[in-house]
Design an enzyme around this catalytic site. Structure first.
Site, PDB file in Angstrom:
ATOM      1  N   GLY A 265       0.822  -1.203   0.000  1.00 15.40           N
ATOM      2  CA  GLY A 265       0.000   0.000   0.000  1.00 15.40           C
ATOM      3  C   GLY A 265       0.856   1.252   0.000  1.00 15.40           C
ATOM      4  O   GLY A 265       0.552   2.232  -0.681  1.00 15.40           O
ATOM      5  N   GLU A 268       7.199   3.653   4.333  1.00 11.78           N
ATOM      6  CA  GLU A 268       7.488   4.794   5.209  1.00 11.78           C
ATOM      7  C   GLU A 268       8.901   5.333   5.084  1.00 11.78           C
ATOM      8  O   GLU A 268       9.525   5.699   6.086  1.00 11.78           O
ATOM      9  CB  GLU A 268       7.221   4.403   6.665  1.00 11.78           C
ATOM     10  CG  GLU A 268       8.131   3.329   7.260  1.00 11.78           C
ATOM     11  CD  GLU A 268       7.613   1.913   7.151  1.00 11.78           C
ATOM     12  OE1 GLU A 268       8.053   1.058   7.933  1.00 11.78           O
ATOM     13  OE2 GLU A 268       6.756   1.652   6.277  1.00 11.78           O
ATOM     14  N   ASN A 269       9.452   5.423   3.886  1.00  7.23           N
ATOM     15  CA  ASN A 269      10.773   6.028   3.727  1.00  7.23           C
ATOM     16  C   ASN A 269      10.788   7.387   4.419  1.00  7.23           C
ATOM     17  O   ASN A 269       9.869   8.187   4.257  1.00  7.23           O
ATOM     18  CB  ASN A 269      11.094   6.223   2.250  1.00  7.23           C
ATOM     19  CG  ASN A 269      10.808   4.994   1.418  1.00  7.23           C
ATOM     20  OD1 ASN A 269      11.251   3.912   1.748  1.00  7.23           O
ATOM     21  ND2 ASN A 269      10.042   5.169   0.349  1.00  7.23           N
ATOM     22  N   GLU A 300       1.390   5.912   7.235  1.00  3.98           N
ATOM     23  CA  GLU A 300       2.798   6.165   6.906  1.00  3.98           C
ATOM     24  C   GLU A 300       3.333   7.377   7.661  1.00  3.98           C
ATOM     25  O   GLU A 300       4.507   7.405   8.057  1.00  3.98           O
ATOM     26  CB  GLU A 300       2.962   6.364   5.400  1.00  3.98           C
ATOM     27  CG  GLU A 300       2.461   5.203   4.554  1.00  3.98           C
ATOM     28  CD  GLU A 300       3.010   3.856   4.988  1.00  3.98           C
ATOM     29  OE1 GLU A 300       4.200   3.783   5.359  1.00  3.98           O
ATOM     30  OE2 GLU A 300       2.247   2.877   4.968  1.00  3.98           O
TER      31      GLU A 300
END
Length: 846
Positions: A265, A268-269, A300
């Protein structure tokens, strides 16, 4: 892939030897479509004289220089790891290599837009794929700073964790020299590059600092991107999290990028979150998709604190990372956005996923043993996300929301930029709440399985309750009886026929039986709902009178959450072979027309498909399936013009159409000779009709191709693949099976073909692919990347062949597998369990 695994023991040993200071990574993206240059310099300390390895998945290694000494790549590199002998106390390592672009949604993914032939790149590194882009000590507890230098075509946008600098142009190329990041884990680094378009905005953090916001998409998709909605949700998330976490947003900027062919989906960089491109709506979306996107945005964003600022030490605490973000995103949506019924969505979507996962033979405690990376790959499951989030909701009910947030604030203050383990969080929650959580943790986090709750109610002749007891049971395999903080709701019909809550009792229960003396003396209501407000994680069963009320008045609940809890209880009963699937189908078709929550409608329609295709007894499944499709068409006609329900019901009708008359209606919708008031046949709905008609044998190849010519986009091509694979001929199924198990497709294309292969009106059409499937499994698992192999394993498993023979074939293969490939064994065991459950449900229905 052999050699790609990493054990926890290896990671622990390496962490004891090393402290990593910094990475300098130089990438040249101008060298063609196959490889790119990746030059990495790492500075780290080590135990003097020790040896270790660095991870580097490479095509070619040109040179390796360790502390001024050239190492021979042929001796120390195997294409996956580079051995590092005789380390000094202070080390400088430089590796010059070529790495491969991927088309599987892992590592540095390369995509060519069929609309404008432009190249778009993005990274996906979780769990352990940044080693596909640069040399790295690939484990979450070896944090460092990362400085990226990127050479690319000068007209591209290049985005990473740090703000994008002004590039230095040279000819047709340019070089971007990014500033170093904060100390972060390697798996949340990122690179997104290509002619992405961007809409910019900003907000003021609680610290008073201005945070720049960017929302990106491909040029051919940008016109469809609802930037205003995304930015609004983002602002609301910032406000909610900074207030509750007591810590300002920790990174310099916040970019959100919608990228093609994404496997998850979102990811979360740090400061550069990537999202599934399905969240860019080319056609009218359902409300469920709009809400899902909002929850994902919030999920995120929560990770920027929980996961990125403070990171788990090892992947055994992956659950806490994901559960926390899942819980917080739903809480933020319910309390600080327009999606005030987010807990209804959570119950119908997330908890149903959790209950299914927790009843599979592969279920595991929330705190699961993660011995290696293969364990991690299959643990992105309903326990890690949905059960964990459900248990956090129970924890909040147990300690109090304000006390929970106070503990979280202290946790962030103490552990910013470091790695932690579960006890670090629990100790702060204990201190803030005054509750001893050792027993709570043992019950909820260290045991598997789901409890079932049912009320036993005695009344006198006047209907006054004389005794009220909550019974708690557990299955023999997982016998834990837990302590629950829950609410009991009393619902009665008013003069208008509405089911309203007339009393609520919140209490702790424990043991197999809990007497609720405070309810004695009250008038028995029309319906008693255990776990009202959905505070705990447990299946519920309605008592006889309450079940009768629910069956007759399911549509009459005043609020969505209690109605959804009843829906969930009914579905659980079918899945547990306690109630006939045929009866559930009729209950669903009689009431779905009154549902207003888009996600509930979506999930109910999925459950309708599962019931008709898997759980209804074979002797009457055909007739009931035809009746269901007719009823869906009727409901679509009765739905409010232009409503979300109308759109979903029309799509569901097309999918379930089987008879000549039903397919004639689908054809008429496609041709425009039949219409529903308010229902526009837009691009995505047109493809839904095409796929349905193809499965019904109504379209020629030329007609399917003609639709692609009008929508020759990435999404259109994927739909074309599905439509072709849906054709009800042996030749079409052969073509699909061969294509999806070859190594020439991207991840999205493979997924689209598998969906079409399984889209059959008669499951016997694909029955004899089972032997071929088991024959190629080992080769596929050992050859393909994890994501591609997993799609083959799950996508071609003969789930539609609900028979003992399917189970026997699976057991025979597992027997031949021995101790090899435990992750593959788990996937097959789970798939077989679904067939076993379907057989039991069919027996109950018969």
């Amino acid at each position: 892939m052999p050699g790609m695994n990493l054990t926890r023991a290896e990671a622990s040993t390496r962490a004891e030897l090393l402290n990593v200071d910094s990475y300098e990574v130089s990438l040249d993206l101008t060298r063609g479509e196959r490889v790119f240059t990746s030059k990495t310099t790492v500075r780290f300390t080590a135990a003097e004289g020790s040896s270790t390895f660095i991870d580097a998945v490479t095509d070619t290694v040109r040179s390796i220089n360790l502390n001024g000494v050239e190492l021979d790549p042929a001796e120390v590199s195997d294409g996956i790891r580079i051995q590092l002998p005789n380390l000094a106390a202070e080390n400088v390592l430089t590796i010059d290599a070529d790495a491969l672009y991927m088309n599987t949604g892992e590592g540095l993914h390369r995509f060519v837009d069929p609309v404008d032939q432009e190249v778009y790149l993005y990274t996906q590194f979780e769990v352990a794929d940044c080693r596909r882009m640069f040399a790295v000590f690939e484990q979450p507890d070896l944090k460092a700073t990362f400085q990226f230098t990127v050479t690319a075509p000068k007209y591209w946008n290049v985005i990473s964790n740090a703000p994008t600098p002004e590039p230095d142009e040279h000819g047709e190329a340019a070089t971007w020299i990014f500033a170093p990041t904060q100390r972060i884990s390697c798996y949340i680094t990122a690179l997104i590059a290509g002619p992405y378009q961007v809409a910019r905005d900003s907000l003021v953090s609680s610290s008073g600092r201005t945070v720049e916001l960017g929302v990106f998409a491909r040029a051919s998709m940008m016109e469809y991107l609802d930037v205003e909605n995304i930015v609004t949700i983002t602002r609301q998330g910032f406000e909610f999290y900074e207030k509750n976490f007591g810590t300002p947003y920790p990174f310099e900027k916040y970019d959100q990028l919608f990228v093609p062919e994404f496997n998850a989906g979102a990811m979360e960089n740090a400061g550069a979150v990537t999202f599934l491109e399905e969240y860019v709506f080319r056609s009218r979306p359902t409300g469920a998709m709009v809400e899902r996107r909002a929850i994902t945005v919030l999920h995120e964003l929560a990770h920027m604190w929980f996961g990125d600022l403070v990171t788990m030490k090892w992947w055994n605490d992956l659950w806490l990372n994901e559960s926390f973000a899942e819980f917080m995103s739903t809480l933020a949506a319910a309390q600080n956005t327009e999606f005030t019924s987010a807990w209804t969505t959570f119950n119908t979507l997330e908890k149903n996923w959790a209950y299914r996962q927790d009843q599979l033979p592969s279920t595991h405690p929330i705190v699961a043993p993660i011995n290696d990376l293969e364990d991690v790959e299959v643990n992105f499951d309903g326990i890690t996300y949905a059960k964990g989030a459900s248990v956090l909701r129970q924890l909040v009910a147990f300690v109090g929301q304000e006390e929970f947030m106070a503990g979280v604030r202290e946790y962030f203050a103490k552990h910013a930029w470091s790695n932690t383990e579960l006890p670090d969080l629990l100790s702060e929650l204990e201190a803030a709440s005054g509750r001893d959580l050792s027993d709570w943790g043992a019950q909820w986090l260290e045991t598997a399985g789901v409890n079932t709750l049912k009320a036993e109610i005695d009344t006198d002749a006047s209907g006054t309750i004389t005794s009220f007891t909550i019974r708690q049971t557990a299955v023999d395999e997982y016998p834990t009886i837990r302590q629950h903080r829950l609410a009991v709701g009393f619902y009665s019909l008013d003069e208008a026929g509405t089911l309203k809550r007339v009393h609520r009792e919140e209490l702790d229960i424990s043991g197999e039986a809990t007497a609720v003396d405070s309810l004695a003396g009250l008038q028995r209501p029309d319906l008693v709902l255990l776990n009202d407000d959905d505070l705990t994680y447990a299946k519920i069963r309605l008592d006889e009178l309450s079940l009768a009320t629910a069956t007759e008045h399911l549509k009459d609940f005043e609020d969505s959450l209690p109605r959804t809890l009843v829906w969930s209880a009914a579905w659980d009963s079918v899945r547990d072979a306690e109630a006939p699937a045929s009866v559930y189908v009729q209950l669903l078709l009689n009431n779905i027309g009154h549902e207003v929550d888009s996600t509930v409608i979506m999930v109910l329609l999925r459950q309708l498909n599962t019931s008709l295709d898997n759980y209804v007894a074979s002797e009457h499944s055909t007739d009931l399936s035809v009746q269901a499709a007719d009823r869906l068409w009727q409901l679509a006609n009765e739905a409010q013009a232009g409503s979300d329900a109308q759109l979903q019901l029309a799509k569901a009708f097309a999918h379930r159409s089987r008879t000549a008359e039903q397919l004639d209606l689908v054809q008429a919708l496609f041709d425009g000779t039949q219409s529903l008031d308010g229902l526009a046949i837009d691009t995505d709905l047109r493809w839904s009709l095409v796929i349905a008609l193809s499965a019904g044998g109504r379209l020629t190849d030329e007609q399917i191709d003609a639709v692609l010519k009008k929508d020759d986009t990435a999404k259109g091509k994927a739909s074309w693949y599905t439509a072709r694979a849906s054709r009800p001929t042996r030749a079409a199924k052969d073509e699909a099976f061969e294509a999806a198990t070859a190594a020439t497709l991207s991840n999205d294309q493979q997924s689209a073909i598998i969906a079409g292969f399984n889209n059959v009106h008669d499951a016997s059409l694909i029955a004899d692919y089972t032997e071929k499937y088991f024959g190629l499994l080992i080769k596929s698992w050992e050859t393909f990347s994890h994501e591609m192999a997993k799609q083959i394993v799950l996508g071609f498993y003969p789930s539609s062949q609900v028979s003992q023979q399917t189970l026997d074939q699976t057991e025979a293969f597992l027997g031949s597998l021995g101790e090899k490939h435990p992750a593959l064994r788990r996937l097959l065991t789970e798939s077989a369990a679904d067939v076993r459950r379907a057989l039991a449900a069919r027996g109950a229905d018969a």
